[in-house]
Enzyme design. Structure first.
Site, PDB file in Angstrom:
ATOM      1  N   LYS A 196      17.034 -20.402 -39.804  1.00 22.07           N
ATOM      2  CA  LYS A 196      16.570 -19.414 -40.332  1.00 22.07           C
ATOM      3  C   LYS A 196      15.810 -19.685 -41.632  1.00 22.07           C
ATOM      4  O   LYS A 196      15.878 -19.074 -42.680  1.00 22.07           O
ATOM      5  CB  LYS A 196      17.400 -18.448 -41.213  1.00 22.07           C
ATOM      6  CG  LYS A 196      18.192 -17.324 -41.351  1.00 22.07           C
ATOM      7  CD  LYS A 196      16.948 -16.217 -39.710  1.00 22.07           C
ATOM      8  CE  LYS A 196      16.547 -14.696 -41.051  1.00 22.07           C
ATOM      9  NZ  LYS A 196      15.940 -13.298 -39.789  1.00 22.07           N
ATOM     10  N   TYR A 239      29.939 -22.461 -43.891  1.00 21.55           N
ATOM     11  CA  TYR A 239      31.574 -22.463 -43.358  1.00 21.55           C
ATOM     12  C   TYR A 239      32.201 -23.561 -44.656  1.00 21.55           C
ATOM     13  O   TYR A 239      33.625 -23.288 -44.884  1.00 21.55           O
ATOM     14  CB  TYR A 239      32.204 -23.071 -41.787  1.00 21.55           C
ATOM     15  CG  TYR A 239      31.754 -22.116 -41.155  1.00 21.55           C
ATOM     16  CD1 TYR A 239      31.552 -20.502 -41.497  1.00 21.55           C
ATOM     17  CD2 TYR A 239      31.870 -22.335 -39.668  1.00 21.55           C
ATOM     18  CE1 TYR A 239      31.487 -19.966 -40.439  1.00 21.55           C
ATOM     19  CE2 TYR A 239      32.275 -21.363 -38.908  1.00 21.55           C
ATOM     20  CZ  TYR A 239      31.335 -20.084 -38.922  1.00 21.55           C
ATOM     21  OH  TYR A 239      31.396 -18.446 -38.562  1.00 21.55           O
ATOM     22  N   ASP A 284      28.350 -21.513 -34.080  1.00 21.36           N
ATOM     23  CA  ASP A 284      29.472 -20.756 -33.128  1.00 21.36           C
ATOM     24  C   ASP A 284      29.409 -19.709 -32.548  1.00 21.36           C
ATOM     25  O   ASP A 284      29.710 -19.225 -31.338  1.00 21.36           O
ATOM     26  CB  ASP A 284      30.150 -20.240 -34.719  1.00 21.36           C
ATOM     27  CG  ASP A 284      31.648 -19.701 -34.602  1.00 21.36           C
ATOM     28  OD1 ASP A 284      32.521 -19.871 -33.306  1.00 21.36           O
ATOM     29  OD2 ASP A 284      32.442 -19.089 -35.745  1.00 21.36           O
ATOM     30  N   ASP A 304      17.376 -15.116 -34.792  1.00 17.37           N
ATOM     31  CA  ASP A 304      17.161 -13.910 -34.735  1.00 17.37           C
ATOM     32  C   ASP A 304      16.432 -13.414 -32.783  1.00 17.37           C
ATOM     33  O   ASP A 304      17.095 -13.057 -31.720  1.00 17.37           O
ATOM     34  CB  ASP A 304      17.254 -12.991 -35.443  1.00 17.37           C
ATOM     35  CG  ASP A 304      15.995 -13.481 -35.726  1.00 17.37           C
ATOM     36  OD1 ASP A 304      15.909 -14.945 -36.279  1.00 17.37           O
ATOM     37  OD2 ASP A 304      15.225 -12.767 -36.830  1.00 17.37           O
ATOM     38  N   ASP A 348      29.034 -19.096 -28.089  1.00 20.44           N
ATOM     39  CA  ASP A 348      29.991 -18.016 -27.704  1.00 20.44           C
ATOM     40  C   ASP A 348      28.959 -17.111 -26.544  1.00 20.44           C
ATOM     41  O   ASP A 348      29.534 -16.927 -25.827  1.00 20.44           O
ATOM     42  CB  ASP A 348      30.846 -16.945 -29.084  1.00 20.44           C
ATOM     43  CG  ASP A 348      31.688 -18.009 -28.782  1.00 20.44           C
ATOM     44  OD1 ASP A 348      32.371 -18.723 -28.503  1.00 20.44           O
ATOM     45  OD2 ASP A 348      32.897 -17.230 -29.706  1.00 20.44           O
TER      46      ASP A 348
END
Ligand code: NAD
Length: 368
Positions: A194, A143, A250, A226, A254
């Site tokens: 990852k 980000y 992020d 994943d 959620d």
């Protein structure tokens, strides 16, 4: 001598202004019972600050937050301010505050309360017993990395770039939060990356593994993002504490949040973590927004705000026993069957914000 803590109170807009006073009342109750002094000072932020001063983070608010031992925050934003340019929007107030205080670790607990299991979209057999803390790196990664932007090529096509970048210092400091928090929980840490594709994840993995040697009592595992996303809906009870990169966090926080059922139940903290003996600066706030659809009606669930106050005691004031008491009080009130509209099952009676606040205050009082 009584210890006195200075708490900056920033209720913000919409239901932020309705739920934050309930969290303050709970802290006042703890103060009285535990012999702690609290000085609460309120200030404007977000839309309310735009209306009064022209900007979402007035200098007086920032100065107050810098003086405070901890910041209790509500929520900001709403349709009234949505037409403003990005840089002047109400939400900018919170982002600017996080940046200024260098709050690099975002803590998002997702706990499935046994009496609310049916509010979860997952089956009882999958979700029962879920109690996860997701720690998201908040100031670096994809980000914020440079270079970023969209360029136009001579042939008229366009090219967009974002960069996932981390320094070893940034990884180490958030990983340390992961280990320290895991130590206060069930001593299990999943570091999510990852590493099969991204070199920055390989560095992340190396540094977290190295740091793990300082925490032999914490069981560390590395999980690909994943796989983690799948496991969260397949077997969420396998996780205790998760630490991960900004974008991954992020999304995963959620995903974990939805396991718990309602937005009205979820607290959070954004920290600049000091470690043992130091002062941990932090903003404590519900995950939910200003809920314009129910604002002003007195029906918002104050539990997310109240559990944020418990996190404030645990992480900034180092008062874990008082935090436990608030959490126990919330649990008892729910167990007695009291519900706000967002968590009431069909046909169940719903009570308002203040009534729920009253019940939790009383339940806190009897904990002492
Ligand atoms: P929201 O969280 O405000 O609301 C989503 C839904 O959940 C609504 O139906 C709402 O009624 C319900 N809800 C949320 N909290 C509740 C509570 N405590 N009790 C009962 N029901 C609750 O999200 P949104 O509608 O996407 O956003 C509304 C505004 O809030 C927007 O302006 C957005 O930018 C802002 N926002 C601010 C923050 C923040 O300040 N940290 C976070 C998210 C959204």
């Amino acid at each position: 001598m009584t210890t006195t803590y200075r708490i900056a109170v920033l209720p913000g807009d919409g239901i932020g202004a309705e739920v934050t006073p309930e969290a303050v009342r709970v802290l006042q109750t703890v103060g009285k019972a535990a012999g702690l002094g609290f000085e609460f000072e309120s200030a404007l932020i977000g839309g309310a600050a735009i209306d009064a001063t022209g900007g979402p983070l007035p200098p007086a608010t920032l100065a107050l937050c810098k003086r405070a031992d901890a910041i209790l925050f509500g929520a900001v934003g709403g349709p009234k301010w949505d037409h403003l340019p990005q840089e002047q929007r109400a939400e900018r107030g919170l982002l600017a505050l996080r940046k200024d205080l260098d709050l690099y670790a975002n803590l998002r607990p997702a706990r499935c309360f046994p009496m609310l299991v049916d509010a979860s979209p997952l089956k009882r057999s999958v979700v029962e017993g879920t109690d996860i803390m997701v720690i998201r790196e908040l100031t670096g990664g994809l980000y914020f990395g440079e270079p970023r932007g969209v360029s136009r090529e001579a042939d008229g096509s366009a090219r967009g770039v974002n960069t996932m970048v981390y320094t070893s210092r940034e990884i180490e400091r958030v990983a340390r939060v992961g280990f320290d928090v895991a130590r206060k929980r069930r001593r299990k840490l999943a570091s999510v990356d990852k590493a099969n594709v991204l070199v920055v994840s390989t560095l992340w993995r190396e540094i977290v593994t190295q740091l793990g040697k300082e925490y032999p009592d914490v069981a560390l595992e590395h999980v690909l993002v994943d796989n983690c996303a799948m496991a969260l809906v397949h077997k969420p009870t396998q996780f205790d504490t998760i630490v991960t990169e900004n974008t991954f966090g992020d999304i995963l926080s959620d995903e974990a949040a939805i396991l718990a059922g309602s937005m009205g139940m979820l607290p959070s903290a954004s920290l600049n973590h000091a470690g043992a003996g130091g002062k941990t600066v932090g903003i404590y706030e519900p995950v939910h927004g200003t809920a314009p659809d129910i604002a002003g009606k007195g029906i918002a669930n104050p539990i997310a705000a109240i559990l944020s106050a418990a996190m404030l005691l645990r992480y900034s004031l180092d008062r874990p026993t008082d935090a436990d008491r608030i959490e126990r009080a919330v649990f008892q009130v729910l167990e007695q069957g009291h519900r706000t509209g967002d968590i009431a099952a069909r046909g169940e009676k719903a009570i308002g914000t203040k009534a729920m606040g009253d019940l939790i205050v009383q339940a806190v009082e009897i904990q002492y």
